[in-house]
Design an enzyme around this catalytic site. Structure first.
Site, mmCIF file in Angstrom:
data_model
loop_
_atom_site.group_PDB
_atom_site.id
_atom_site.type_symbol
_atom_site.label_atom_id
_atom_site.label_comp_id
_atom_site.label_asym_id
_atom_site.label_seq_id
_atom_site.Cartn_x
_atom_site.Cartn_y
_atom_site.Cartn_z
ATOM 1 N N LYS A 52 0.843 -1.203 0.000
ATOM 2 C CA LYS A 52 0.000 0.000 0.000
ATOM 3 C C LYS A 52 0.876 1.251 0.000
ATOM 4 O O LYS A 52 0.618 2.210 -0.718
ATOM 5 C CB LYS A 52 -0.933 0.002 1.217
ATOM 6 C CG LYS A 52 -2.081 -0.984 1.071
ATOM 7 C CD LYS A 52 -2.865 -1.167 2.351
ATOM 8 C CE LYS A 52 -3.832 -2.338 2.184
ATOM 9 N NZ LYS A 52 -4.529 -2.701 3.416
ATOM 10 N N GLN A 96 -5.049 -1.965 9.446
ATOM 11 C CA GLN A 96 -4.901 -3.277 8.801
ATOM 12 C C GLN A 96 -5.512 -4.378 9.676
ATOM 13 O O GLN A 96 -5.250 -4.453 10.870
ATOM 14 C CB GLN A 96 -3.411 -3.560 8.532
ATOM 15 C CG GLN A 96 -3.137 -4.805 7.734
ATOM 16 C CD GLN A 96 -3.694 -4.771 6.305
ATOM 17 O OE1 GLN A 96 -3.752 -3.722 5.677
ATOM 18 N NE2 GLN A 96 -4.114 -5.915 5.812
ATOM 19 N N ASP A 119 -11.294 2.420 3.632
ATOM 20 C CA ASP A 119 -11.550 0.982 3.510
ATOM 21 C C ASP A 119 -13.047 0.705 3.305
ATOM 22 O O ASP A 119 -13.429 -0.400 2.914
ATOM 23 C CB ASP A 119 -11.133 0.261 4.805
ATOM 24 C CG ASP A 119 -9.804 -0.460 4.681
ATOM 25 O OD1 ASP A 119 -9.453 -0.877 3.566
ATOM 26 O OD2 ASP A 119 -9.122 -0.612 5.718
HETATM 27 N N1 GUN Z 1 -7.123 -7.238 5.692
HETATM 28 C C1 GUN Z 1 -7.479 -7.944 4.593
HETATM 29 N N2 GUN Z 1 -8.045 -7.136 3.671
HETATM 30 C C2 GUN Z 1 -8.060 -5.897 4.211
HETATM 31 C C3 GUN Z 1 -8.504 -4.631 3.726
HETATM 32 O O1 GUN Z 1 -9.042 -4.484 2.627
HETATM 33 N N3 GUN Z 1 -8.322 -3.586 4.573
HETATM 34 C C4 GUN Z 1 -7.760 -3.714 5.808
HETATM 35 N N4 GUN Z 1 -7.654 -2.622 6.567
HETATM 36 N N5 GUN Z 1 -7.332 -4.882 6.277
HETATM 37 C C5 GUN Z 1 -7.484 -5.956 5.468
#
Ligand code: GUN
Length: 291
Positions: A52, A96, A119
Site C-alpha cells: 500500500k 490493517q 476501507d
Molecule cells: N485485511 C485484509 N483485507 C483488508 C482490507 O481491505 N483492509 C484492511 N484494513 N485490512 C485488510
C-alpha cells in the site's frame, strides 16, 4: 479462455490516478495523504501494508505507516485513531486487519471518522453502500467491479454465485452486483459454510466469485462451461521453498481454467486490484475536503 490480468489492469489504473493527482495538486489541491496503522508482526499484513505504501508513492500520495507492537492495548489504539481523525493533513485512514485477539475489531472500525474511512468498513459507509449511495466502496469488491468493467464482461441478468459471506468481500460484493447498472444487474446467490449442496448452485452460475479462504475449494466438476471465475482466495500454504510458503487461491486453477470464459490467476488477479480502490477512495476523500 481469457486470463484477467489484475497486475496489468491495476498498473494502468494507477497511471491514470497519478495523472489525476498531479492535475488536482496543480489546481491548488492538497496532496492526498493515506495513513495506515499496523498492529503486530503478522507476515501477510506487513506485506499488504508495504504494498500500500509503495502504491501511494507511485500515484503521488503522501503516505504514513504507524507500526504498533502486538501487545498494544485497545485504548492506546483508539487514542491514536482519534489523533489521526483530528489531523487535518490526513485524508484517509486504514487499520490493517486482522487485529490481535485482545482487540475488538468492530470497536476499532467504529472509531474511524467515516469521512476518512477509505476501507469502507465503517457502519455508515456499509449502510450507504447497501442503499446504493455514493460512498467509499471497500477494496476487494471495488477491485473486482473494475476488473469486470475493464474487460467489458457482461453482467446484466447473469446468475452470480458468491462463495463466502464475509463483511469485507462476500456481502458487499453481493450488494454491488445486485444493484442497478453496470457492472451489476446480476441475480446473486451467497453460499457459505452452512449451504447445502453448493455444487447445485455453482453449476448454474454464469459468474462465480470464490472468497472462502479454502485453497482449491472450487473444482472443475462444480463449474459450468463458459463461466466467469473470480478467485479472491490467497492462502499461504507451507512449501519447501525460500519463502517457506506458496500462495494458493480458492479455485483449482489448472483444472477449472479450461472450462472458464474468463478467470483470474493467483497471484496477479484480484490481489493487485484491491489497492486501486484504496487509492481511488483516498483521492475521493481529498477532493471532498476541498469542497
Ligand atoms: N485485511 C485484509 N483485507 C483488508 C482490507 O481491505 N483492509 C484492511 N484494513 N485490512 C485488510
Amino acid at each position: 479462455m481469457v486470463i484477467l490480468n489484475g497486475k496489468e489492469t491495476s498498473d494502468l489504473i494507477k497511471q491514470e490516478l497519478a495523472k489525476e493527482v498531479e492535475a488536482f495538486v496543480a489546481a491548488g489541491g492538497k496532496r492526498p495523504h493515506l495513513c495506515a496503522i499496523l498492529v503486530g508482526e503478522d507476515g501477510a499484513s506487513q506485506t499488504y501494508v508495504n504494498n500500500k505504501e509503495r502504491s501511494c508513492k507511485q500515484v503521488g500520495f503522501n503516505s504514513t505507516v504507524l507500526r504498533m507492537p502486538a501487545d498494544t492495548t485497545q485504548e492506546t489504539l483508539l487514542k491514536e485513531i482519534e489523533k489521526i481523525n483530528q489531523n487535518d493533513d490526513v485524508d484517509g485512514l486504514i487499520v490493517q486487519l486482522p487485529l490481535p485477539k485482545h482487540i475488538d475489531e468492530q470497536v476499532v472500525i467504529n472509531a474511524i471518522d467515516p469521512n476518512k474511512d477509505v476501507d469502507g468498513f465503517h457502519p455508515v459507509n456499509v449502510g450507504k453502500l447497501s442503499l446504493g449511495l455514493d460512498t467509499f466502496v471497500c477494496a476487494t469488491p471495488f477491485g473486482i467491479m473494475k476488473l469486470l468493467e475493464r474487460y467489458q464482461i457482461e453482467t446484466k441478468g447473469k446468475k452470480c454465485v458468491i462463495l463466502g459471506r464475509s463483511n469485507i468481500v462476500g456481502r458487499p460484493m453481493a450488494n454491488l452486483l445486485s444493484q442497478k447498472g453496470y457492472p451489476g444487474d446480476c441475480t446473486v446467490t451467497i453460499c457459505h459454510s452452512r449451504t447445502e449442496n453448493i455444487k447445485e448452485h455453482t453449476l448454474n452460475a454464469d459468474i462465480i466469485i470464490a472468497a472462502l479462504g479454502v485453497p482449491h475449494f472450487l473444482t472443475a466438476d462444480m463449474v459450468k462451461e463458459g463461466a466467469v471465475i473470480i478467485d479472491v482466495g490467497i492462502t499461504r500454504v507451507p512449501a519447501d521453498n525460500e519463502k517457506g510458503y506458496v500462495l494458493r487461491g480458492d479455485v483449482d486453477y489448472d483444472n477449472v481454467a479450461p472450462k472458464a470464459s474468463y478467470i483470474t490467476p493467483v497471484p496477479g488477479g484480484v490481489g493487485p486490484m484491491t489497492i486501486v480502490s484504496l487509492l481511488n477512495n483516498t483521492l475521493k476523500a481529498a477532493r471532498k475536503r476541498e469542497l
